[in-house]
Scaffold this motif. Structure first.
Motif, PDB file in Angstrom:
ATOM      1  N   LEU A  42       0.960  -1.166  -0.130  1.00 28.07           N
ATOM      2  CA  LEU A  42       0.089   0.069  -0.078  1.00 28.07           C
ATOM      3  C   LEU A  42       0.681   1.174   0.267  1.00 28.07           C
ATOM      4  N   ASP A  43       0.927   2.066  -1.154  1.00 26.67           N
ATOM      5  CA  ASP A  43       1.490   3.343  -1.162  1.00 26.67           C
ATOM      6  C   ASP A  43       0.547   4.540  -0.643  1.00 26.67           C
ATOM      7  N   TRP A  44       1.307   4.959   0.475  1.00 31.38           N
ATOM      8  CA  TRP A  44       0.605   6.116   1.127  1.00 31.38           C
ATOM      9  C   TRP A  44       0.417   7.417   0.245  1.00 31.38           C
ATOM     10  N   THR A  45       1.497   7.405  -0.545  1.00 27.36           N
ATOM     11  CA  THR A  45       1.674   8.587  -1.312  1.00 27.36           C
ATOM     12  C   THR A  45       0.830   8.789  -2.576  1.00 27.36           C
ATOM     13  N   ALA A  46       0.395   7.544  -3.038  1.00 26.16           N
ATOM     14  CA  ALA A  46      -0.297   7.418  -4.269  1.00 26.16           C
ATOM     15  C   ALA A  46      -1.788   7.373  -4.232  1.00 26.16           C
ATOM     16  N   ASP A  47      -2.333   8.522  -4.076  1.00 27.60           N
ATOM     17  CA  ASP A  47      -3.942   8.708  -3.953  1.00 27.60           C
ATOM     18  C   ASP A  47      -4.696   8.161  -5.022  1.00 27.60           C
ATOM     19  N   SER A  48      -4.416   7.905  -6.412  1.00 26.07           N
ATOM     20  CA  SER A  48      -4.852   7.333  -7.249  1.00 26.07           C
ATOM     21  C   SER A  48      -4.968   5.836  -7.285  1.00 26.07           C
ATOM     22  N   ALA A  49      -3.637   5.326  -6.723  1.00 21.69           N
ATOM     23  CA  ALA A  49      -3.743   3.968  -6.609  1.00 21.69           C
ATOM     24  C   ALA A  49      -4.657   3.561  -5.701  1.00 21.69           C
ATOM     25  N   ASN A  50      -4.598   4.161  -4.576  1.00 27.66           N
ATOM     26  CA  ASN A  50      -5.585   3.668  -3.468  1.00 27.66           C
ATOM     27  C   ASN A  50      -6.960   4.151  -3.520  1.00 27.66           C
ATOM     28  N   ASN A  51      -7.451   4.797  -4.657  1.00 28.30           N
ATOM     29  CA  ASN A  51      -8.821   5.179  -4.739  1.00 28.30           C
ATOM     30  C   ASN A  51      -9.122   6.264  -3.631  1.00 28.30           C
ATOM     31  N   THR A  52      -8.084   7.198  -3.338  1.00 23.99           N
ATOM     32  CA  THR A  52      -8.659   8.361  -2.343  1.00 23.99           C
ATOM     33  C   THR A  52      -8.288   9.720  -3.148  1.00 23.99           C
ATOM     34  N   THR A  53      -8.447  10.803  -2.402  1.00 25.95           N
ATOM     35  CA  THR A  53      -8.648  11.856  -2.857  1.00 25.95           C
ATOM     36  C   THR A  53      -7.438  12.956  -1.911  1.00 25.95           C
ATOM     37  N   GLY A  54      -6.629  12.143  -1.191  1.00 26.81           N
ATOM     38  CA  GLY A  54      -5.961  13.061  -0.541  1.00 26.81           C
ATOM     39  C   GLY A  54      -6.158  13.245   0.948  1.00 26.81           C
ATOM     40  N   ASN A  55      -7.405  12.800   1.124  1.00 28.35           N
ATOM     41  CA  ASN A  55      -7.834  12.945   2.684  1.00 28.35           C
ATOM     42  C   ASN A  55      -7.171  12.005   3.463  1.00 28.35           C
ATOM     43  N   TYR A  56      -6.598  12.537   4.612  1.00 26.89           N
ATOM     44  CA  TYR A  56      -5.885  11.814   5.406  1.00 26.89           C
ATOM     45  C   TYR A  56      -6.658  10.518   6.115  1.00 26.89           C
ATOM     46  N   LEU A  57      -8.035  10.555   6.442  1.00 26.63           N
ATOM     47  CA  LEU A  57      -8.753   9.608   6.995  1.00 26.63           C
ATOM     48  C   LEU A  57      -9.225   8.311   5.842  1.00 26.63           C
ATOM     49  N   ASP A  58      -9.339   8.976   4.520  1.00 28.77           N
ATOM     50  CA  ASP A  58      -9.499   7.973   3.541  1.00 28.77           C
ATOM     51  C   ASP A  58      -8.419   7.303   3.222  1.00 28.77           C
ATOM     52  N   ARG A  59      -7.012   7.399   3.190  1.00 29.76           N
ATOM     53  CA  ARG A  59      -5.908   6.777   3.322  1.00 29.76           C
ATOM     54  C   ARG A  59      -5.866   5.622   4.343  1.00 29.76           C
ATOM     55  N   HIS A  60      -6.051   6.102   5.377  1.00 27.01           N
ATOM     56  CA  HIS A  60      -6.386   5.004   6.536  1.00 27.01           C
ATOM     57  C   HIS A  60      -7.486   4.041   6.641  1.00 27.01           C
ATOM     58  N   ARG A  61      -8.666   4.655   6.161  1.00 24.53           N
ATOM     59  CA  ARG A  61      -9.882   3.661   5.737  1.00 24.53           C
ATOM     60  C   ARG A  61      -9.424   2.484   4.730  1.00 24.53           C
ATOM     61  N   ASN A  62      -8.705   2.958   3.856  1.00 20.90           N
ATOM     62  CA  ASN A  62      -8.158   2.195   2.673  1.00 20.90           C
ATOM     63  C   ASN A  62      -7.267   1.034   3.348  1.00 20.90           C
ATOM     64  N   LEU A  63      -6.341   1.501   4.258  1.00 20.91           N
ATOM     65  CA  LEU A  63      -5.551   0.305   4.947  1.00 20.91           C
ATOM     66  C   LEU A  63      -6.396  -0.613   5.619  1.00 20.91           C
ATOM     67  N   VAL A  64      -7.676  -0.103   6.391  1.00 22.80           N
ATOM     68  CA  VAL A  64      -8.591  -1.281   6.992  1.00 22.80           C
ATOM     69  C   VAL A  64      -9.106  -2.000   5.724  1.00 22.80           C
ATOM     70  N   GLN A  65      -9.586  -1.498   4.861  1.00 24.34           N
ATOM     71  CA  GLN A  65      -9.891  -2.123   3.545  1.00 24.34           C
ATOM     72  C   GLN A  65      -9.258  -3.346   3.141  1.00 24.34           C
ATOM     73  N   LEU A  66      -7.828  -3.020   3.049  1.00 24.26           N
ATOM     74  CA  LEU A  66      -6.820  -4.032   2.779  1.00 24.26           C
ATOM     75  C   LEU A  66      -6.839  -4.915   3.542  1.00 24.26           C
ATOM     76  N   VAL A  67      -6.934  -4.575   4.947  1.00 20.12           N
ATOM     77  CA  VAL A  67      -6.544  -5.657   6.215  1.00 20.12           C
ATOM     78  C   VAL A  67      -7.835  -6.515   5.929  1.00 20.12           C
ATOM     79  N   ALA A  68      -9.002  -6.008   5.864  1.00 22.61           N
ATOM     80  CA  ALA A  68     -10.087  -6.781   5.568  1.00 22.61           C
ATOM     81  C   ALA A  68     -10.158  -7.984   4.643  1.00 22.61           C
ATOM     82  N   GLU A  69      -9.617  -7.408   3.270  1.00 21.14           N
ATOM     83  CA  GLU A  69      -9.394  -8.254   2.271  1.00 21.14           C
ATOM     84  C   GLU A  69      -8.444  -9.444   2.502  1.00 21.14           C
TER      85      GLU A  69
END
Length: 186
Positions: A42-69
């Motif tokens: 999970l690349d924390w700096t690549a928003d487009s690869a993580n489907n996030t918009t640069g929002n701090y909380l979105d990046r953290h939620r993305n980590l939770v989604q990856l853990v669930a997967e």
């Protein structure tokens, strides 16, 4: 005199170091057991690869989604159950600690040396912090609540921290011996 027993303090110190070494061995064996095909990055700096918009909380939620997967991937491969514990560094544990659904462990279980329980995340994962764990990694695993053999690694201690006092035959100086015997199988 400060009311301290030097023998007891040194014995406790060496005992804690032994526990830390055993913890390192168990975590190392668990890390080695992970197939390379199960690694995710999970690349924390690549928003487009993580489907996030640069929002701090979105990046953290993305980590939770990856853990669930990955938890469900463990369930698919093991057919025993999804991941129910996480070991990670204090840096990554802090991400879980600020998210909604994290319940901190009692302060008494958070002290000491080595790996400590940080708390529980959403009732699904026990989160453990390891100060020596690599800063940007997470180890997920499943421990069966009903059987000691419902996991990929079994740690079975049968002699723990025997500390006999021995006396040198030539000078009668007391010496402490430390031993721990255990089985660790994958």
């Amino acid at each position: 005199y400060h009311g301290l027993n030097a023998d007891a303090e040194l014995t406790a110190l060496v005992s804690n170091e032994m526990i830390a070494e055993i913890d390192r061995e168990i975590v190392g064996k668990a890390m080695d057991a992970v197939p390379i095909t199960s690694f995710r990055y999970l690349d924390w700096t690549a928003d487009s690869a993580n489907n996030t918009t640069g929002n701090y909380l979105d990046r953290h939620r993305n980590l939770v989604q990856l853990v669930a997967e990955l938890s469900n991937e463990i369930y698919r491969k093991s057919k025993i159950g999804p991941a129910n514990w996480i070991i990670t560094s204090p840096k990554v544990a802090s991400v879980f600690e600020i998210l909604e659904g994290f319940v901190a462990a009692p302060a008494a279980s958070q002290g000491g040396l080595g790996i400590v329980k940080a708390g529980n995340f959403r009732g699904a994962f026990d989160v453990y912090k390891d100060p020596l764990f690599p800063a940007n990694k997470i180890l997920l695993g499943h421990k069966s609540p009903s059987s000691p053999f419902g996991s990929g690694i079994v740690y079975a201690p049968y002699v723990t921290q025997v500390t006999p006092t021995l006396y040198g035959p030539n000078d009668f100086t007391p010496r402490k011996g430390f031993i721990a015997r255990y089985g660790l199988v994958q």
